[in-house]
Design a protein around this motif. Structure first.
Motif, PDB file in Angstrom:
ATOM      1  N   SER A  66      -1.038 -42.471  41.051  1.00 16.59           N
ATOM      2  CA  SER A  66      -2.429 -42.905  40.885  1.00 16.59           C
ATOM      3  C   SER A  66      -2.976 -42.606  39.486  1.00 16.59           C
ATOM      4  O   SER A  66      -4.067 -43.052  39.135  1.00 16.59           O
ATOM      5  CB  SER A  66      -3.323 -42.225  41.929  1.00 16.59           C
ATOM      6  OG  SER A  66      -3.331 -40.812  41.745  1.00 16.59           O
ATOM      7  N   VAL A  67      -2.221 -41.865  38.692  1.00 21.89           N
ATOM      8  CA  VAL A  67      -2.681 -41.476  37.354  1.00 21.89           C
ATOM      9  C   VAL A  67      -1.635 -41.873  36.329  1.00 21.89           C
ATOM     10  O   VAL A  67      -0.458 -41.540  36.461  1.00 21.89           O
ATOM     11  CB  VAL A  67      -2.934 -39.952  37.269  1.00 21.89           C
ATOM     12  CG1 VAL A  67      -3.419 -39.580  35.874  1.00 21.89           C
ATOM     13  CG2 VAL A  67      -3.952 -39.521  38.314  1.00 21.89           C
ATOM     14  N   LYS A  68      -2.060 -42.584  35.308  1.00 22.07           N
ATOM     15  CA  LYS A  68      -1.176 -42.973  34.213  1.00 22.07           C
ATOM     16  C   LYS A  68      -1.097 -41.837  33.188  1.00 22.07           C
ATOM     17  O   LYS A  68      -2.113 -41.376  32.662  1.00 22.07           O
ATOM     18  CB  LYS A  68      -1.692 -44.240  33.537  1.00 22.07           C
ATOM     19  CG  LYS A  68      -0.924 -44.650  32.293  1.00 22.07           C
ATOM     20  CD  LYS A  68       0.505 -45.053  32.610  1.00 22.07           C
ATOM     21  CE  LYS A  68       1.221 -45.566  31.358  1.00 22.07           C
ATOM     22  NZ  LYS A  68       2.641 -45.898  31.613  1.00 22.07           N
ATOM     23  N   ILE A  69       0.110 -41.361  32.917  1.00 17.14           N
ATOM     24  CA  ILE A  69       0.325 -40.279  31.961  1.00 17.14           C
ATOM     25  C   ILE A  69       1.087 -40.821  30.751  1.00 17.14           C
ATOM     26  O   ILE A  69       2.083 -41.530  30.902  1.00 17.14           O
ATOM     27  CB  ILE A  69       1.097 -39.111  32.604  1.00 17.14           C
ATOM     28  CG1 ILE A  69       0.321 -38.539  33.793  1.00 17.14           C
ATOM     29  CG2 ILE A  69       1.360 -38.021  31.567  1.00 17.14           C
ATOM     30  CD1 ILE A  69      -1.042 -37.995  33.451  1.00 17.14           C
ATOM     31  N   TYR A  70       0.607 -40.465  29.550  1.00 21.76           N
ATOM     32  CA  TYR A  70       1.221 -40.938  28.305  1.00 21.76           C
ATOM     33  C   TYR A  70       1.971 -39.795  27.626  1.00 21.76           C
ATOM     34  O   TYR A  70       1.510 -38.653  27.616  1.00 21.76           O
ATOM     35  CB  TYR A  70       0.140 -41.481  27.366  1.00 21.76           C
ATOM     36  CG  TYR A  70      -0.617 -42.655  27.928  1.00 21.76           C
ATOM     37  CD1 TYR A  70      -0.124 -43.950  27.801  1.00 21.76           C
ATOM     38  CD2 TYR A  70      -1.826 -42.473  28.593  1.00 21.76           C
ATOM     39  CE1 TYR A  70      -0.821 -45.032  28.319  1.00 21.76           C
ATOM     40  CE2 TYR A  70      -2.532 -43.545  29.111  1.00 21.76           C
ATOM     41  CZ  TYR A  70      -2.020 -44.825  28.975  1.00 21.76           C
ATOM     42  OH  TYR A  70      -2.721 -45.887  29.506  1.00 21.76           O
ATOM     43  N   GLU A  71       3.095 -40.104  27.044  1.00 19.57           N
ATOM     44  CA  GLU A  71       3.900 -39.100  26.346  1.00 19.57           C
ATOM     45  C   GLU A  71       3.573 -39.132  24.852  1.00 19.57           C
ATOM     46  O   GLU A  71       4.373 -39.564  24.024  1.00 19.57           O
ATOM     47  CB  GLU A  71       5.395 -39.351  26.597  1.00 19.57           C
ATOM     48  CG  GLU A  71       5.795 -39.179  28.057  1.00 19.57           C
ATOM     49  CD  GLU A  71       7.296 -39.329  28.272  1.00 19.57           C
ATOM     50  OE1 GLU A  71       8.023 -39.520  27.268  1.00 19.57           O
ATOM     51  OE2 GLU A  71       7.726 -39.275  29.442  1.00 19.57           O
ATOM     52  N   TRP A  72       2.390 -38.650  24.531  1.00 23.35           N
ATOM     53  CA  TRP A  72       1.938 -38.590  23.144  1.00 23.35           C
ATOM     54  C   TRP A  72       2.104 -37.163  22.633  1.00 23.35           C
ATOM     55  O   TRP A  72       1.617 -36.211  23.259  1.00 23.35           O
ATOM     56  CB  TRP A  72       0.473 -39.001  23.034  1.00 23.35           C
ATOM     57  CG  TRP A  72       0.202 -40.420  23.476  1.00 23.35           C
ATOM     58  CD1 TRP A  72       1.067 -41.472  23.456  1.00 23.35           C
ATOM     59  CD2 TRP A  72      -1.036 -40.927  24.001  1.00 23.35           C
ATOM     60  NE1 TRP A  72       0.452 -42.613  23.913  1.00 23.35           N
ATOM     61  CE2 TRP A  72      -0.845 -42.306  24.266  1.00 23.35           C
ATOM     62  CE3 TRP A  72      -2.288 -40.365  24.264  1.00 23.35           C
ATOM     63  CZ2 TRP A  72      -1.846 -43.126  24.783  1.00 23.35           C
ATOM     64  CZ3 TRP A  72      -3.288 -41.177  24.775  1.00 23.35           C
ATOM     65  CH2 TRP A  72      -3.076 -42.527  25.023  1.00 23.35           C
ATOM     66  N   ASP A  73       2.784 -36.989  21.504  1.00 26.64           N
ATOM     67  CA  ASP A  73       2.979 -35.643  20.969  1.00 26.64           C
ATOM     68  C   ASP A  73       1.709 -35.147  20.280  1.00 26.64           C
ATOM     69  O   ASP A  73       0.695 -35.847  20.223  1.00 26.64           O
ATOM     70  CB  ASP A  73       4.179 -35.603  20.021  1.00 26.64           C
ATOM     71  CG  ASP A  73       4.015 -36.500  18.801  1.00 26.64           C
ATOM     72  OD1 ASP A  73       2.856 -36.834  18.448  1.00 26.64           O
ATOM     73  OD2 ASP A  73       5.030 -36.875  18.192  1.00 26.64           O
ATOM     74  N   LYS A  74       1.786 -33.933  19.752  1.00 27.86           N
ATOM     75  CA  LYS A  74       0.616 -33.301  19.163  1.00 27.86           C
ATOM     76  C   LYS A  74       0.094 -34.079  17.959  1.00 27.86           C
ATOM     77  O   LYS A  74      -1.122 -34.149  17.725  1.00 27.86           O
ATOM     78  CB  LYS A  74       0.961 -31.859  18.768  1.00 27.86           C
ATOM     79  CG  LYS A  74      -0.181 -31.072  18.149  1.00 27.86           C
ATOM     80  CD  LYS A  74      -1.373 -30.943  19.076  1.00 27.86           C
ATOM     81  CE  LYS A  74      -2.517 -30.181  18.421  1.00 27.86           C
ATOM     82  NZ  LYS A  74      -3.736 -30.167  19.239  1.00 27.86           N
ATOM     83  N   ASN A  75       0.977 -34.686  17.190  1.00 30.07           N
ATOM     84  CA  ASN A  75       0.536 -35.457  16.028  1.00 30.07           C
ATOM     85  C   ASN A  75      -0.280 -36.672  16.450  1.00 30.07           C
ATOM     86  O   ASN A  75      -1.309 -36.985  15.836  1.00 30.07           O
ATOM     87  CB  ASN A  75       1.739 -35.897  15.191  1.00 30.07           C
ATOM     88  CG  ASN A  75       2.401 -34.734  14.473  1.00 30.07           C
ATOM     89  OD1 ASN A  75       1.719 -33.787  14.071  1.00 30.07           O
ATOM     90  ND2 ASN A  75       3.712 -34.782  14.315  1.00 30.07           N
ATOM     91  N   ILE A  76       0.168 -37.370  17.472  1.00 29.49           N
ATOM     92  CA  ILE A  76      -0.576 -38.531  17.968  1.00 29.49           C
ATOM     93  C   ILE A  76      -1.911 -38.086  18.555  1.00 29.49           C
ATOM     94  O   ILE A  76      -2.949 -38.734  18.339  1.00 29.49           O
ATOM     95  CB  ILE A  76       0.257 -39.302  19.029  1.00 29.49           C
ATOM     96  CG1 ILE A  76       1.455 -39.962  18.363  1.00 29.49           C
ATOM     97  CG2 ILE A  76      -0.606 -40.348  19.744  1.00 29.49           C
ATOM     98  CD1 ILE A  76       2.382 -40.689  19.326  1.00 29.49           C
ATOM     99  N   GLN A  77      -1.900 -36.978  19.277  1.00 32.93           N
ATOM    100  CA  GLN A  77      -3.154 -36.462  19.816  1.00 32.93           C
ATOM    101  C   GLN A  77      -4.130 -36.117  18.688  1.00 32.93           C
ATOM    102  O   GLN A  77      -5.335 -36.367  18.798  1.00 32.93           O
ATOM    103  CB  GLN A  77      -2.881 -35.224  20.672  1.00 32.93           C
ATOM    104  CG  GLN A  77      -2.105 -35.513  21.954  1.00 32.93           C
ATOM    105  CD  GLN A  77      -1.790 -34.247  22.729  1.00 32.93           C
ATOM    106  OE1 GLN A  77      -2.608 -33.337  22.810  1.00 32.93           O
ATOM    107  NE2 GLN A  77      -0.591 -34.183  23.293  1.00 32.93           N
ATOM    108  N   GLY A  78      -3.608 -35.551  17.601  1.00 31.04           N
ATOM    109  CA  GLY A  78      -4.452 -35.245  16.449  1.00 31.04           C
ATOM    110  C   GLY A  78      -5.046 -36.502  15.830  1.00 31.04           C
ATOM    111  O   GLY A  78      -6.215 -36.512  15.421  1.00 31.04           O
ATOM    112  N   LEU A  79      -4.252 -37.572  15.764  1.00 29.02           N
ATOM    113  CA  LEU A  79      -4.759 -38.844  15.244  1.00 29.02           C
ATOM    114  C   LEU A  79      -5.867 -39.399  16.125  1.00 29.02           C
ATOM    115  O   LEU A  79      -6.890 -39.887  15.635  1.00 29.02           O
ATOM    116  CB  LEU A  79      -3.617 -39.863  15.141  1.00 29.02           C
ATOM    117  CG  LEU A  79      -2.610 -39.664  14.008  1.00 29.02           C
ATOM    118  CD1 LEU A  79      -1.438 -40.628  14.162  1.00 29.02           C
ATOM    119  CD2 LEU A  79      -3.291 -39.874  12.657  1.00 29.02           C
ATOM    120  N   ILE A  80      -5.672 -39.316  17.437  1.00 33.79           N
ATOM    121  CA  ILE A  80      -6.686 -39.810  18.374  1.00 33.79           C
ATOM    122  C   ILE A  80      -7.987 -39.037  18.215  1.00 33.79           C
ATOM    123  O   ILE A  80      -9.076 -39.618  18.150  1.00 33.79           O
ATOM    124  CB  ILE A  80      -6.175 -39.719  19.830  1.00 33.79           C
ATOM    125  CG1 ILE A  80      -5.021 -40.703  20.044  1.00 33.79           C
ATOM    126  CG2 ILE A  80      -7.301 -39.994  20.823  1.00 33.79           C
ATOM    127  CD1 ILE A  80      -4.331 -40.542  21.386  1.00 33.79           C
TER     128      ILE A  80
END
Length: 505
Positions: A66-80
């Motif tokens: 029921s929940v979509k999980i994304y495999e974004w690393d710390k660098n991508i999270q920082g960009l977001i």
């Protein structure tokens, strides 16, 4: 040409203000509440992403269909997380100009509606376009929220008499902490539901549309435009602002850009932005990954320091206003004193936090709370000095300082991600981050202490062009020193006999 009759009328207004210190509760209080609610709502939209991105990448729920999980690393999270500030920085100066030209009400209304639409669409767009489209949504939110502080400062300059300004401004800007206090635990609870992180964005969207309706019906850009305003209160506000409320002065860009006080406040705001964004964006990650506190608990604990910050905000405003209204300290000294308490206190707190280990979670949380409580004292510091210098152009000036400060807002998440190197569990790396920001805070406050000012600038006077052409003897004050304070008399004489070179040009 300024004649003697007009000058006498102006000084009579000042005399009336001195004999009428307090009008009582009125529409300006309602306006302040509306501005605070607007601040709360937009900061909830801004702050919820720090927790939402952790929930969107929470691998423990990877098997939950029921929940979509994304495999974004710390660098991508920082960009977001930093992408919000890309749009926020680009639009700062245009936002200040728009707020001055069209007024704070319509500009903030557009921001509320735009953020509501973006939050409603973000879950679907993320599914279609991944992290890049999430960054694009955050850029749009940053573009529209760029008006928040310039428009709010413009409204404050048009609504608040000088002797009430510090306390009311603290109440309004206290919405930044209240929004953060609500956003982080609320986001953690919503992310823990069956729907998951999507519910964060849907809830924030509903809040944006509700607040926009409240803002539309109960706020106004100026006192004379408010549907509930009485003539008596409007005159009281305008006397306190030293303005007739009818003349829209041209922006003296050259004077503003040559002001040392403006750039001293801008440097101080850079330091404030670096520290604030560090906690605002990275605190949930530090608590969860560095101190091993669960996502749900870290979201709740992240809000506690902002509760302390709100207390520091209100207390410092009340104390500082009593100090300079009571003649204990000059306004400029108060601004620098409280700004120094905030910045040096933050620097010490960050340095102490950097040496707290994993086994001392409670001590770390207490240190965070104390540090951000002290940081709330900056509400009576550099931001207020901008309003002191120029109530008429405070929004434009704040857009310039905010533009400069958001270099720090953009850089902080990126530098933090670079230092952490995808390993937010390494406390030695967090130590490096905290010590760097601590040094920045100290340097920025030293600059503000040397060059900052709270003296109202002569070019802020809407009639400065006319006074430049007038005979100084015609506009010399007719009141004696027994009828007006020495400071007001000196300021009046100063403006009467001196025209800034940028106006002469």
């Amino acid at each position: 040409m300024v004649n003697e009759k007009n000058c006498k009328e102006k000084f009579e207004m000042i005399s009336e203000r001195l004999s009428d210190k307090y009008y009582g509760y009125g529409v300006r209080h309602l306006q302040s509440v509306c501005m605070c609610f607007c601040m709360i709502a937009l900061f909830i939209a801004r702050g919820s992403m720090a927790v939402a991105v952790l929930a969107m990448t929470d691998l423990t729920r990877r098997k939950d269909k029921s929940v979509k999980i994304y495999e974004w690393d710390k660098n991508i999270q920082g960009l977001i997380l930093s992408s919000f500030f890309w749009g926020y920085t680009i639009m700062q100066i245009p936002a200040g100009i728009l707020a001055k030209r069209y007024g704070g009400k319509p500009v903030l209304l557009v921001a509320l509606l735009a953020n509501g639409i973006m939050c409603a669409l973000l879950p679907t767009l993320a599914l279609l376009g991944g992290w890049k489209i999430v960054c694009a949504c955050r850029v749009v939110m940053g573009l529209t929220q760029a008006c928040l502080f310039p428009a709010t400062h413009t409204l404050l300059g048009r609504w608040l008499p000088a002797h009430e300004r510090t306390t009311f401004t603290a109440v309004v800007y206290g919405g930044t902490q209240i929004g953060t206090i609500i956003a982080m635990p609320m986001s953690g609870l919503l992310a823990d539901t069956a729907i998951g992180w999507k519910l964060i964005f849907y809830s924030v969207s509903a809040l944006m549309f509700t607040t926009s309706g409240f803002w539309y019906f109960f706020s106004a850009s100026t006192p004379k435009e408010h549907r509930l305003m009485t003539e008596e209160e409007r005159e009281y506000i305008e006397r306190g602002l030293h303005t007739s409320g009818g003349k829209a002065p041209k922006t003296p860009w050259r004077c503003i850009l040559k002001s040392k006080g403006l750039w001293a406040a801008a440097i101080a705001q850079v330091g404030n932005a670096c520290s604030y964004v560090l906690f605002f964006v990275d605190m949930p990650t530090y608590l969860e990954k560095g101190l091993n506190i669960s996502l749900k608990n870290s979201a709740s604990l992240s809000a506690l320091p902002y509760a302390g910050m709100w207390v520091g905000n209100i207390v410092s405003a009340l104390v500082s206003e009593k100090m300079f209204n009571g003649g204990i300290l000059p306004v400029g000294t108060c601004r620098k004193l409280f700004n120094s308490i905030a910045f040096f206190g933050m620097a010490i707190g960050l340095a102490g936090l950097s040496f707290i280990g994993e086994g001392h979670q409670n001590l770390a949380v207490v240190t965070l709370i104390i540090t951000l409580t002290v940081s709330g004292f900056s509400a009576s510091g550099f931001l207020m000095s901008i309003l002191d210098m120029s109530p008429n152009f405070a929004g434009v000036m704040l857009s310039l300082t905010n533009f400069t400060a958001n270099i720090g807002s953009i850089a902080t998440p990126l530098v933090t991600s670079f230092i952490l190197q995808n390993d937010p569990t390494d406390l030695s790396r967090w130590r490096t981050v905290f010590l760097i920001v601590s040094a920045v805070m100290i340097l920025c406050n030293i600059v503000y202490m040397i060059f900052g000012t709270s003296t109202r600038q002569d070019w802020d006077d809407p009639d400065i062009q006319d006074k430049a052409k007038a005979d100084p003897e015609e506009i010399r004050p007719t009141l004696t020193s027994s009828q007006m304070s020495k400071e007001e008399e000196a300021n009046s004489l100063f403006i009467a006999v001196r025209t800034p070179t940028c106006v002469k040009d």
